[in-house]
Design a protein around this motif. Structure first.
Motif, PDB file in Angstrom:
ATOM      1  N   PRO A  70       6.340  -7.924   0.123  1.00 59.08           N
ATOM      2  CA  PRO A  70       5.619  -8.927   0.920  1.00 59.08           C
ATOM      3  C   PRO A  70       6.519 -10.114   1.227  1.00 59.08           C
ATOM      4  CG  PRO A  70       5.038  -9.157  -1.395  1.00 59.08           C
ATOM      5  CD  PRO A  70       6.017  -8.019  -1.311  1.00 59.08           C
ATOM      6  N   ARG A  71       6.547 -10.506   2.482  1.00 59.10           N
ATOM      7  CA  ARG A  71       7.387 -11.629   2.896  1.00 59.10           C
ATOM      8  C   ARG A  71       6.551 -12.575   3.763  1.00 59.10           C
ATOM      9  NH1 ARG A  71      12.701 -14.193   2.632  1.00 59.10           N
ATOM     10  NH2 ARG A  71      12.559 -15.716   4.306  1.00 59.10           N
ATOM     11  N   LEU A 125       4.914  -4.113   8.556  1.00 60.16           N
ATOM     12  CA  LEU A 125       3.686  -4.596   9.185  1.00 60.16           C
ATOM     13  C   LEU A 125       3.712  -6.110   9.322  1.00 60.16           C
ATOM     14  CD1 LEU A 125       1.281  -2.452   6.971  1.00 60.16           C
ATOM     15  CD2 LEU A 125       2.273  -1.821   9.196  1.00 60.16           C
ATOM     16  N   ASP A 126       3.085  -6.619  10.369  1.00 61.50           N
ATOM     17  CA  ASP A 126       3.007  -8.062  10.525  1.00 61.50           C
ATOM     18  C   ASP A 126       1.942  -8.634   9.593  1.00 61.50           C
ATOM     19  OD1 ASP A 126       0.497  -7.722  11.756  1.00 61.50           O
ATOM     20  OD2 ASP A 126       1.297  -7.956  13.779  1.00 61.50           O
ATOM     21  N   VAL A 162       4.987  -7.404   5.827  1.00 62.17           N
ATOM     22  CA  VAL A 162       4.973  -6.606   4.604  1.00 62.17           C
ATOM     23  C   VAL A 162       5.715  -5.312   4.904  1.00 62.17           C
ATOM     24  CG1 VAL A 162       3.596  -5.398   2.877  1.00 62.17           C
ATOM     25  CG2 VAL A 162       2.748  -7.535   3.859  1.00 62.17           C
ATOM     26  N   ALA A 163       6.759  -5.036   4.139  1.00 63.47           N
ATOM     27  CA  ALA A 163       7.472  -3.760   4.235  1.00 63.47           C
ATOM     28  C   ALA A 163       6.930  -2.845   3.143  1.00 63.47           C
ATOM     29  CB  ALA A 163       8.971  -3.974   4.055  1.00 63.47           C
ATOM     30  N   ALA A 212      -2.673  -4.440   1.670  1.00 63.35           N
ATOM     31  CA  ALA A 212      -3.608  -5.338   2.350  1.00 63.35           C
ATOM     32  C   ALA A 212      -2.821  -6.272   3.256  1.00 63.35           C
ATOM     33  CB  ALA A 212      -4.396  -6.152   1.326  1.00 63.35           C
ATOM     34  N   ALA A 213      -3.440  -6.751   4.330  1.00 57.56           N
ATOM     35  CA  ALA A 213      -2.796  -7.717   5.212  1.00 57.56           C
ATOM     36  C   ALA A 213      -2.529  -9.015   4.449  1.00 57.56           C
ATOM     37  CB  ALA A 213      -3.662  -7.987   6.433  1.00 57.56           C
TER      38      ALA A 213
END
Length: 279
Positions: free
Chosen positions: A214-215, A239-240, A259-260, A267-268
């Motif tokens: 997660p970034r 994912l954005d 999130v890679a 989860a978003a």
């Protein structure tokens, strides 16, 4: 060069691997000799290795596919950003400059090809770790191989994400996570973490050594394109903040966060950041 042809794509991939290796050799020579640095307008450090490595990549790409625009970090910092079309390159010649200055090992050469907003080819070379990574999303193949600076590339080994449904192993640093990101990690059931620098975070997931990264903090597209392509080629996704596939060619080539992930279904991030004023 017509990228649609499989043979042409394979030839281009070989060129990208070669160019990344030569740029890494130049950067490695700087690493052994000197790591003096200046500051750019945004306060981030830049070294002669950044500039010289980028010049090698620019010259190499222009010799092979002069029709494809190149958006490169140091060129962009100098205000030289070309108009891009359906296909363009994103280049970060030295990802992890701060690590490089500290004489750490987590710095990489990154070259990514974007086609219609999607990263489709990527090369990441870590000269201090003697390792190359590359992938072609269209072919569905990703590989890693040993390569010492100024050496030959060794035998390639396929990369693939590992199965993971629950309790993923996360690429995350406890010292840099916000409370909101900690909440996301807790809800994901993360029990084990690993910390690594630069685009090596992506290849860690692509190699099956971790499951999710997660970034929430912003990055630039040249920071992520190469590693993103390798991860996608190995069966993963990036994912954005809202959970949609991360797109490229955005305004200012800016990434708000992402999130890679491998096979894990994350989860978003966005709902967790609603109250995080620092992001």
């Amino acid at each position: 060069m017509q990228l649609e042809a499989a043979a042409s794509r394979g030839a281009l991939m070989d060129h990208l691997v070669r160019i990344a290796g030569v740029a890494g050799d130049v950067i490695w020579d700087h690493f052994l000799a000197s790591v003096a640095h200046d500051l750019k307008h945004d306060g981030s450090p830049v070294t002669a290795a950044d500039r010289d490595g980028e010049r090698v990549i620019l010259d190499g790409l222009q010799a092979v596919v002069p029709e494809i625009p190149i958006v490169a970090e140091e060129e962009a910092a100098a205000g030289r950003v070309p108009e891009v079309g359906p296909a363009f390159f994103l280049v970060d010649p030295l990802d992890g400059t701060k690590e490089f200055i500290k004489r750490g090992t987590d710095f990489t050469v990154n070259i990514g090809l974007i086609e219609h907003g999607v990263p489709t080819m990527g090369v990441v070379y870590a000269p201090a770790r003697d390792q190359l990574y590359w992938g072609d999303v269209t072919a569905g193949t990703a590989f890693t191989a040993p390569r010492l600076p100024h050496g030959e590339t060794g035998d390639a080994t396929p990369l693939a994400v590992r199965p993971c449904e629950t309790n993923p192993r996360a690429v995350a640093s406890a010292s840099h996570c916000t409370p909101q990101t900690e909440a996301w990690l807790a809800d994901a059931g993360v029990q084990e973490r690993v910390s690594i620098g630069s685009s090596l975070k992506f290849v860690l997931i692509a190699s099956g050594a971790a499951d999710v990264y997660p970034r929430p903090a912003p990055t630039m597209e040249w920071d992520t394109a190469a590693g993103d392509a390798i991860l996608r080629a190995a069966g993963g996704r990036v994912l954005d903040l809202d959970g949609a596939p991360l797109r490229y060619g955005k305004a200012r080539f800016f990434n708000p966060g992402f999130v890679a992930t491998g096979t894990y279904q994350p989860a978003a991030l966005h709902p967790y950041l609603q109250t995080d004023k620092s992001q």
